[in-house]
Every structure is written in structure tokens, then in C-alpha cells.
Scaffold this active site. Structure first.
Site, PDB file in Angstrom:
ATOM      1  N   LYS A  23       0.836  -1.208   0.000  1.00  0.00           N
ATOM      2  CA  LYS A  23       0.000   0.000   0.000  1.00  0.00           C
ATOM      3  C   LYS A  23       0.870   1.257   0.000  1.00  0.00           C
ATOM      4  O   LYS A  23       0.506   2.257  -0.614  1.00  0.00           O
ATOM      5  CB  LYS A  23      -0.987  -0.009   1.174  1.00  0.00           C
ATOM      6  CG  LYS A  23      -2.043  -1.102   1.004  1.00  0.00           C
ATOM      7  CD  LYS A  23      -3.309  -0.895   1.770  1.00  0.00           C
ATOM      8  CE  LYS A  23      -4.302  -1.994   1.397  1.00  0.00           C
ATOM      9  NZ  LYS A  23      -5.571  -1.923   2.067  1.00  0.00           N
TER      10      LYS A  23
ATOM     11  N   LYS B 163     -10.533  -4.793  -3.649  1.00  0.00           N
ATOM     12  CA  LYS B 163     -11.413  -3.659  -3.930  1.00  0.00           C
ATOM     13  C   LYS B 163     -10.668  -2.354  -4.098  1.00  0.00           C
ATOM     14  O   LYS B 163     -11.208  -1.402  -4.634  1.00  0.00           O
ATOM     15  CB  LYS B 163     -12.506  -3.548  -2.871  1.00  0.00           C
ATOM     16  CG  LYS B 163     -12.069  -3.485  -1.423  1.00  0.00           C
ATOM     17  CD  LYS B 163     -13.322  -3.367  -0.568  1.00  0.00           C
ATOM     18  CE  LYS B 163     -13.283  -4.144   0.716  1.00  0.00           C
ATOM     19  NZ  LYS B 163     -12.638  -3.436   1.813  1.00  0.00           N
TER      20      LYS B 163
ATOM     21  N   LYS C 270      -4.659 -11.071  -6.274  1.00  0.00           N
ATOM     22  CA  LYS C 270      -5.908 -11.373  -5.553  1.00  0.00           C
ATOM     23  C   LYS C 270      -6.997 -10.384  -5.966  1.00  0.00           C
ATOM     24  O   LYS C 270      -6.721  -9.248  -6.339  1.00  0.00           O
ATOM     25  CB  LYS C 270      -5.701 -11.361  -4.038  1.00  0.00           C
ATOM     26  CG  LYS C 270      -5.574  -9.987  -3.419  1.00  0.00           C
ATOM     27  CD  LYS C 270      -5.904 -10.009  -1.928  1.00  0.00           C
ATOM     28  CE  LYS C 270      -6.054  -8.561  -1.441  1.00  0.00           C
ATOM     29  NZ  LYS C 270      -6.969  -8.306  -0.404  1.00  0.00           N
TER      30      LYS C 270
HETATM   31  P1  ATP Z   1      -8.101  -4.038  -0.162  1.00  0.00           P
HETATM   32  O1  ATP Z   1      -7.764  -4.804  -1.376  1.00  0.00           O
HETATM   33  O2  ATP Z   1      -8.614  -2.675  -0.394  1.00  0.00           O
HETATM   34  O3  ATP Z   1      -7.092  -4.149   0.939  1.00  0.00           O
HETATM   35  P2  ATP Z   1      -9.763  -6.168   0.401  1.00  0.00           P
HETATM   36  O4  ATP Z   1     -10.534  -6.437  -0.815  1.00  0.00           O
HETATM   37  O5  ATP Z   1      -8.601  -7.021   0.736  1.00  0.00           O
HETATM   38  O6  ATP Z   1      -9.369  -4.686   0.409  1.00  0.00           O
HETATM   39  P3  ATP Z   1     -10.530  -6.050   3.152  1.00  0.00           P
HETATM   40  O7  ATP Z   1     -11.553  -5.190   3.788  1.00  0.00           O
HETATM   41  O8  ATP Z   1      -9.120  -5.672   3.370  1.00  0.00           O
HETATM   42  O9  ATP Z   1     -10.775  -6.160   1.606  1.00  0.00           O
HETATM   43  O10 ATP Z   1     -10.737  -7.558   3.567  1.00  0.00           O
HETATM   44  C1  ATP Z   1     -11.888  -8.090   4.130  1.00  0.00           C
HETATM   45  C2  ATP Z   1     -11.762  -9.586   4.284  1.00  0.00           C
HETATM   46  O11 ATP Z   1     -11.807 -10.216   3.000  1.00  0.00           O
HETATM   47  C3  ATP Z   1     -10.467 -10.055   4.927  1.00  0.00           C
HETATM   48  O12 ATP Z   1     -10.728 -11.137   5.788  1.00  0.00           O
HETATM   49  C4  ATP Z   1      -9.628 -10.499   3.767  1.00  0.00           C
HETATM   50  O13 ATP Z   1      -8.680 -11.465   4.127  1.00  0.00           O
HETATM   51  C5  ATP Z   1     -10.695 -11.084   2.851  1.00  0.00           C
HETATM   52  N1  ATP Z   1     -10.290 -11.020   1.442  1.00  0.00           N
HETATM   53  C6  ATP Z   1      -9.966  -9.915   0.757  1.00  0.00           C
HETATM   54  N2  ATP Z   1      -9.667 -10.207  -0.515  1.00  0.00           N
HETATM   55  C7  ATP Z   1      -9.816 -11.564  -0.644  1.00  0.00           C
HETATM   56  C8  ATP Z   1      -9.651 -12.483  -1.727  1.00  0.00           C
HETATM   57  N3  ATP Z   1      -9.284 -12.061  -2.922  1.00  0.00           N
HETATM   58  N4  ATP Z   1      -9.886 -13.784  -1.489  1.00  0.00           N
HETATM   59  C9  ATP Z   1     -10.261 -14.217  -0.261  1.00  0.00           C
HETATM   60  N5  ATP Z   1     -10.436 -13.398   0.795  1.00  0.00           N
HETATM   61  C10 ATP Z   1     -10.212 -12.090   0.619  1.00  0.00           C
END
Ligand code: ATP
Ligand code: LTN
Length: 330
Positions: free
Chosen positions: A112, A197, A194
């Protein structure tokens, strides 16, 4: 004491299938076995600049999403992180026993920070300590998260162990609960990354829980595939493996059944079926999201904050006491 789980999602961007399959889905499955706390981590969200109005809207939207995926406010506690000052306050105490070198090693921070270039805030650096506070305040046993949070969980454990050693037994040492399947759903546009968002480039590879049917069809249709034609679970073919994993989790069928079903069929059939299965899951979910009224939501969040405060307040008081943070005697 009952076994507890705690987890959270940031109210930023749009919640996607990765968040659901990696995290939310397991919360729903575990909530009746454990005393559960599900947090909307808006203090984590502001570690990257947010528009205030959008953040406030997204916070309530995420609460609706928790309810609509099946978190039952009668058995689980839903809370907004900023409603309780304990999270920020414990962070200060834990900051004082956490080392710079530990935070410098966090891969999420490094990723980040790279994207922020010269505007890296202190909050972004401190993000994992705030997360440790969230977890430790509730004397949590288990933290259901996706694979990307494993390193943060290890740090949380180290912080808890260190605090207990230096100041006496205060925190329960939590464990991560990372699902065997679905812990890392990949982007449909780039299966080496991965689904995320905050990654604007990969919007096309990210199926949002609030996407409408046409958008879902388009995203699956354009999904990248690997060379070869066979439809089989195979970790050396990340694109097809990812599509099949999503299929498996949404249909609850076994890998064998799925491979038999697709024998002799092509990628376009898999993508088309997957789109329809996803839409079948999303449509009733989206209807539930739109049916939750504002007053009911307020009631749930107020009750959640009050319930959470009882536990968080007691843990914080104990931690302060153990550290010798005592002023006027009451
Ligand atoms: P960012 O990418 O903005 O960091 P994010 O999509 O990872 O956001 P978070 O709010 O950080 O979303 O994560 C929420 C939950 O979703 C966490 O438990 C994280 O481990 C899970 N998660 C996020 N992305 C994935 C993915 N691609 N596959 C499985 N679990 C995920
Ligand atoms: N960093 C987590 C969100 C989060 C969290 C938590 C998860 C903040 N506090 C406590 C579990 C427990 C993420 O998913 N990005």
C-alpha cells in the site's frame, strides 16, 4: 468463557466475491458455534484518504451487507469500530510495545505504501496495531479471515504474548481461521493477483456483491483463461483453478462432481454457467440489502456498540491497570 470470534472488513470500495468467499461466508457458518463480533473497521479505512460522505454511506452499506449475507444480529454482535473509543485507546498502549521493525516487515504496508508514494501516513504504518487492538479487546479465540491477513494475525499473537509476559496475563492469544478453499480468490482479469477492492486497474476482474446481472455476465465472459482446454482443478493453471474454486464454493459440489460435469465442455460454457450461478446467489442477497430499513439498522448498530463496549471496556481497564496507568483513585 465461551469461545469467541472477531473479524472485520473495511467500509471502502465495494465488497466483492473474494471478501464473501474468503471471509463473510465463514462468519455466517461459525456464528452459532462461537460468541461472535463482526466489526465495520472504519478507523482502518481512514489510513488511506476517504471522502467523509462516502465513508459514512459505505459504513452503513457494509452493515446492510453483513445482515444480508446472513449475520444474525440476535446471535452476533455487529459494531462500527469508531463507535467505541477503546479500539483507538488500546492501540496507543500496544504501540508502545510494538517495534518499528515488526511493522516495516508487513507486506500489506509495503504494497500500500508503494501505491501512495510520498504520502504514506503514520496511520497506514500503524494499521496492524489497530487490528491487534480490535482482536485482543474481545479476548478472541479465532479470527476468520482470508489468506492475506495471516501476517497481521501472527503479529497480533506476538503482541499479545509480549504484553502478557511483560505486564501479566491480560489477553487471550488468538488464532487465525483461514479456510482451506477460497482463502485467496484471484482477479478474473489477472489470476496472479488477488481480487481486491482497492485495486482500480482490476475493477474488471472483481465481481462486486452489488453488481447487477449484466455486469456479472460481462465480467465472467471476459475472464482471462489459461492455455489448454481441459476443465480440471489444477494449481498450475491459476485462471481455470480460480473459476472452478468459485464454482465449487457457490454450488457446494465436490471437485470430482464438477470435473465430471464439465468433461468435454469448453471454457465458455464454464464461464456462462458460473455467471448464472453467481447471479442466482446475488439477486436474493441484493433484495435483502435493499429491504433493511434505516431505523432497524440504527437499532442494531446501537445495540451492537453497547454489547461490545462491555467487553472492550473491561479488557482495556485491565490492560491499563496492568501497565500501571492509574491516576486519581475512585
Ligand atoms: P483491499 O484490497 O482494499 O485491501 P480487500 O478487498 O482485501 O481490500 P478487506 O476489507 O481488506 O478487503 O478484507 C476483508 C476480508 O476479506 C479479509 O478477511 C480479507 O482477508 C478477505 N479477502 C480480501 N480479498 C480476498 C480475496 N481475494 N480472497 C479471499 N479473501 C479475501
Ligand atoms: N485488516 C483486515 C480488516 C480488519 C480485521 C480486524 C480483520 C481490521 N481489524 C480484526 C480481522 C480482525 C483486512 O481484512 N484488511
Amino acid at each position: 468463557m465461551p469461545k469467541r470470534i472477531f473479524s472485520g472488513v473495511q467500509p471502502t470500495g465495494n465488497i466483492h466475491l473474494g471478501n464473501y468467499l474468503g471471509a463473510l461466508r465463514n462468519w455466517v457458518a461459525l456464528q452459532r458455534e462461537y460468541e461472535s463480533f463482526f466489526c465495520i473497521v472504519n478507523l482502518h479505512a481512514i489510513t488511506i484518504a476517504q471522502d467523509p460522505e462516502t465513508l459514512a454511506e459505505k459504513t452503513r452499506e457494509l452493515a446492510r451487507i453483513y445482515l444480508a449475507v446472513g449475520i444474525d444480529p440476535e446471535v452476533s454482535t455487529i459494531l462500527v469500530q469508531s463507535d467505541l473509543s477503546e479500539h483507538a485507546e488500546l492501540t496507543w498502549l500496544l504501540n508502545c510495545i510494538t517495534r518499528m521493525s515488526e511493522l516495516e516487515r508487513m507486506t500489506q504496508f509495503k504494497d500500500k505504501a508503494r501505491k501512495q508514494q510520498e504520502n504514506v501516513g503514520v496511520g497506514l504504518f500503524d494499521y496492524p496495531v489497530l487490528m491487534a487492538s480490535d482482536i485482543l479487546l474481545y479476548q478472541t479465540d479465532l479470527v476468520p479471515v482470508g489468506e492475506d491477513q495471516k501476517q497481521h494475525l501472527e503479529l497480533t499473537r506476538d503482541i499479545a504474548i509480549r504484553f502478557n509476559r511483560d505486564y501479566g496475563e491480560t489477553f487471550r492469544v488468538p488464532e487465525a481461521f483461514i479456510p482451506q478453499v477460497g482463502a485467496r480468490i484471484m482477479s478474473l482479469a489477472d489470476p496472479t493477483k488477488k481480487m481486491s477492492k482497492s485495486d482500480e486497474e482490476s475493477e474488471a476482474g472483481c465481481v462486486m456483491l452489488l453488481d447487477d446481472a449484466d455486469v456479472v455476465r460481462r465480467k465472467f465472459k471476459r475472464a482471462v483463461t489459461d492455455s489448454g482446454t481441459e476443465i480440471r482443478f489444477d494449481s498450475t493453471r491459476p485462471a481455470i483453478n480460480n473459476l472452478l474454486t468459485i464454482y465449487q464454493l457457490l454450488t457446494q459440489k465436490s471437485p470430482e462432481e464438477i470435473e465430471i460435469h464439465f468433461a468435454g465442455k469448453g471454457y465458455s460454457q464454464l464461464k456462462a454457467e458460473l455467471a448464472e450461478i453467481t447471479i442466482e446467489f446475488l439477486q436474493p442477497f441484493q433484495e435483502r440489502v435493499s429491504r433493511i430499513d434505516d431505523d432497524k439498522l440504527d437499532e442494531i448498530l446501537k445495540a451492537g456498540a453497547a454489547r461490545a463496549q462491555l467487553i472492550a471496556g473491561a479488557t482495556l481497564a485491565q490492560a491499563k491497570h496492568n501497565m500501571g496507568l492509574i491516576g486519581a483513585r475512585s
